[in-house]
Design a protein around this motif. Structure first.
Motif, PDB file in Angstrom:
ATOM      1  N   GLU A  79      15.996   0.344   1.879  1.00  0.00           N
ATOM      2  CA  GLU A  79      16.067  -1.259   2.858  1.00  0.00           C
ATOM      3  C   GLU A  79      15.051  -1.273   3.461  1.00  0.00           C
ATOM      4  OE1 GLU A  79      18.684  -3.738   4.271  1.00  0.00           O
ATOM      5  OE2 GLU A  79      19.901  -1.996   3.068  1.00  0.00           O
ATOM      6  N   GLY A  80      14.182  -2.062   4.208  1.00  0.00           N
ATOM      7  CA  GLY A  80      13.888  -1.958   5.415  1.00  0.00           C
ATOM      8  C   GLY A  80      12.320  -1.835   5.289  1.00  0.00           C
ATOM      9  N   PHE A 206      11.866   6.352   3.732  1.00  0.00           N
ATOM     10  CA  PHE A 206      12.072   4.812   2.700  1.00  0.00           C
ATOM     11  C   PHE A 206      11.642   5.760   1.256  1.00  0.00           C
ATOM     12  CE2 PHE A 206      10.187   3.153   6.466  1.00  0.00           C
ATOM     13  CZ  PHE A 206      10.985   2.336   6.593  1.00  0.00           C
ATOM     14  N   ALA A 207      11.249   6.783   1.818  1.00  0.00           N
ATOM     15  CA  ALA A 207      10.932   7.677   0.116  1.00  0.00           C
ATOM     16  C   ALA A 207      12.592   7.528  -1.010  1.00  0.00           C
ATOM     17  CB  ALA A 207      10.855   8.915  -0.545  1.00  0.00           C
ATOM     18  N   LYS A 208      12.145   7.103  -2.380  1.00  0.00           N
ATOM     19  CA  LYS A 208      13.699   7.166  -2.856  1.00  0.00           C
ATOM     20  C   LYS A 208      13.092   7.622  -4.243  1.00  0.00           C
ATOM     21  CE  LYS A 208      16.761   3.663  -4.374  1.00  0.00           C
ATOM     22  NZ  LYS A 208      16.971   1.498  -4.304  1.00  0.00           N
ATOM     23  N   GLU A 209      12.290   7.484  -5.004  1.00  0.00           N
ATOM     24  CA  GLU A 209      12.025   8.206  -6.418  1.00  0.00           C
ATOM     25  C   GLU A 209      10.945   9.167  -5.762  1.00  0.00           C
ATOM     26  OE1 GLU A 209      10.809   5.198  -8.733  1.00  0.00           O
ATOM     27  OE2 GLU A 209      12.926   3.926  -8.748  1.00  0.00           O
ATOM     28  N   ARG A 268      12.895  -0.143  14.594  1.00  0.00           N
ATOM     29  CA  ARG A 268      14.133  -0.768  13.763  1.00  0.00           C
ATOM     30  C   ARG A 268      13.968  -0.817  13.040  1.00  0.00           C
ATOM     31  NH1 ARG A 268      17.433  -3.022  17.666  1.00  0.00           N
ATOM     32  NH2 ARG A 268      17.377  -5.248  16.364  1.00  0.00           N
ATOM     33  N   ALA A 269      13.477  -1.013  11.913  1.00  0.00           N
ATOM     34  CA  ALA A 269      13.322  -1.007  10.116  1.00  0.00           C
ATOM     35  C   ALA A 269      13.893   0.111   9.496  1.00  0.00           C
ATOM     36  CB  ALA A 269      12.354  -2.152   9.819  1.00  0.00           C
ATOM     37  N   THR A 270      13.204   1.308  10.017  1.00  0.00           N
ATOM     38  CA  THR A 270      13.157   2.339   9.533  1.00  0.00           C
ATOM     39  C   THR A 270      14.944   3.367   9.339  1.00  0.00           C
ATOM     40  OG1 THR A 270      10.758   2.857  10.558  1.00  0.00           O
ATOM     41  CG2 THR A 270      12.155   4.589   9.289  1.00  0.00           C
ATOM     42  N   PRO A 271      14.750   3.384   7.952  1.00  0.00           N
ATOM     43  CA  PRO A 271      16.299   3.713   8.203  1.00  0.00           C
ATOM     44  C   PRO A 271      16.119   5.630   8.095  1.00  0.00           C
ATOM     45  CG  PRO A 271      15.347   2.749   5.965  1.00  0.00           C
ATOM     46  CD  PRO A 271      14.396   2.368   7.046  1.00  0.00           C
ATOM     47  N   SER A 295      25.362   3.888   6.156  1.00  0.00           N
ATOM     48  CA  SER A 295      24.603   4.446   5.634  1.00  0.00           C
ATOM     49  C   SER A 295      23.229   4.429   6.868  1.00  0.00           C
ATOM     50  CB  SER A 295      24.072   3.499   4.487  1.00  0.00           C
ATOM     51  OG  SER A 295      24.117   2.571   5.045  1.00  0.00           O
ATOM     52  N   PRO A 296      22.396   4.849   5.797  1.00  0.00           N
ATOM     53  CA  PRO A 296      20.984   4.972   6.934  1.00  0.00           C
ATOM     54  C   PRO A 296      20.736   3.840   7.388  1.00  0.00           C
ATOM     55  CG  PRO A 296      20.547   6.954   6.129  1.00  0.00           C
ATOM     56  CD  PRO A 296      21.805   5.870   5.402  1.00  0.00           C
ATOM     57  N   ALA A 297      21.015   2.669   6.371  1.00  0.00           N
ATOM     58  CA  ALA A 297      19.995   0.920   6.438  1.00  0.00           C
ATOM     59  C   ALA A 297      21.211   0.651   7.708  1.00  0.00           C
ATOM     60  CB  ALA A 297      20.519   0.766   5.423  1.00  0.00           C
TER      61      ALA A 297
END
Length: 430
Positions: A79-80, A206-209, A268-271, A295-297
């Motif tokens: 997210e973000g 941001f890496a999810k997979e 600010r948008a970076t989790p 969560s990080p978000a």
């Protein structure tokens, strides 16, 4: 009795052949688009467009997404990411435009009269020339950048704009051209190194997979496009409103303000999903208040990007990383170690804060255990007015009763508990 007549001849067994592999494929069809998906023999998924009657604008939009966003977007990122990308593009646009203004000012201060195209070309040379000096200065700050990548990313852009400002102002005092140009490029060189050093932990969040390389490549593609657009805008500005020093004095600060605002919104948008002192304290504080794991978000907009070292009272006012001899008196060391015999942390309650010193190989889970003990001890002291050691013992028992499900939920939320990034904090080893 003829026994030989009863023996039946054995049939020759044929080798068992593996069943032929049937390719697995399916077709997905919408109103105007039909795609065939097929798993190849090596396990890769291939996509083939069978029919596409969409308007040209929709095809262009999909082509743009494929070129500048990671495969599988938006499901392959956290997210973000879109908001981060939007402000990153504007940041690079304003930064590139500002660099053209500063380079032209430098050349004017040196007694030259460059064209806008010359200023664009020389800006690359001046920007890259100080990177070696910046690397030497920033090489000892890598651990701090790992711990607080957002803060150092903002600081990098502030340094860059300070250096650019010195270059823009250089025509006002041409006799100090060498000093101002040198300081400006030195600041910009440090900024470049700090920005590059923090790029990987930011992309990793941001890496999810496991698609970090894809994220990095697409992010750099967007940066390149908007850098080029910003250089074009800078050429237009120095040819029109910024052809005079008065114009640069007005447009330069506006571009710099937009640049810093964009970078702040990016961060600010970076989790970020690694544990450091500030994020660990916020997790503990929210857990004690609500009983839930953030969560990080959830935490990204709550982080203090300018002063991350502030103490959080609801989390026990814990301070990490002081030298062992300063954090704990030698007379108390044995007694404190007896309270936490198998732990990789030591705690010492003070009047204003609680010192926590970690063992050399302590992980994020170890730091979280110590933080929970400190927070529970602070609550017990307030409610029951117990002394330090009794409060620590009760808090330790309370922590052990909640830590296992808490860590499991932390990991399920995406937090990395295998390491604790405390910057250059001191650790101990017995």
């Amino acid at each position: 009795m003829n026994l030989l007549g009863k023996i039946k001849p054995q049939k020759k067994e044929e080798p068992i052949r593996p069943p032929s592999q049937v390719p697995v494929f399916w077709t997905e069809t919408s109103d105007s688009l039909s795609r065939q998906y097929q798993f190849e023999s090596d396990g890769q998924l291939s996509v083939k467009v069978l029919n596409d009657s969409r308007p040209v604008i929709h095809k262009m939009a999909e082509s743009f997404l494929n070129q500048f966003f990671p495969s599988g977007y938006p499901y392959s990122v956290n997210e973000g990411y879109l908001r981060y990308t939007q402000f990153r593009a504007m940041q690079h646009f304003t930064s590139a435009a500002l660099s053209v203004l500063s380079t032209q000012s430098l050349l004017y201060a040196a007694g030259l009269r460059p064209t806008p195209a010359q200023a664009t070309a020389v800006s690359w040379i001046l920007k890259d020339g100080m990177q070696h000096a910046g690397k030497l200065i920033c090489s000892s700050l890598g651990a701090r950048m790992d711990s607080e990548p957002k803060r150092w990313r903002i600081l990098a852009d502030v340094l860059y704009d300070l250096g650019t400002g010195l270059e823009v102002l250089s025509p006002l005092c041409p006799q100090l051209f060498l000093e101002m140009a040198g300081l400006g490029n030195f600041a910009k060189g440090m900024a470049v190194v700090a920005a590059r050093a923090t790029r990987l932990p930011i992309y990793s969040s941001f890496a999810k997979e496991g698609n970090l390389s894809d994220l990095f490549a697409k992010g750099e593609a967007i940066s390149t496009v908007f850098n080029v657009l910003g250089l074009g805008a800078g050429i237009q500005l120095v040819s029109t409103v910024c052809s005079s020093m008065q114009g640069k004095m007005i447009v330069g600060p506006l571009l710099s303000l937009a640049h810093i605002c964009c970078v702040c919104e990016e961060m600010r948008a970076t989790p970020v999903n690694t544990l450091n002192p500030q994020r660990t304290a916020m997790i503990v504080s929210n857990f004690l208040k609500t009983g839930k794991i953030s969560s990080p978000a959830d935490l990204r907009y709550q982080e203090d990007l300018l002063f991350p070292g502030r103490l959080i009272e609801d989390a026990g006012s814990v301070k990490v990383g002081r030298d062992l001899d300063k954090a704990i008196k030698p007379s108390k060391l044995r007694q404190i170690k007896e309270i936490f015999p198998e732990e990789k942390f030591l705690l010492n309650r003070g009047t204003r804060w609680t010192d926590m010193v970690l063992e050399q190989n302590a992980t994020g889970e170890d730091a979280l255990r110590g933080w929970l003990v400190a927070a529970y001890a602070a609550n017990f002291e307030k409610s029951a007015h117990e002394d330090d050691f009794n409060a620590l013992e009760e808090a330790y028992e309370k922590m052990n009763s909640v830590i296992t499900p808490l860590v499991s939920e932390l990991q399920a939320k995406g937090w990395h508990t295998d390491r604790f990034l405390d910057g250059t904090g001191s650790r101990f080893a017995f």
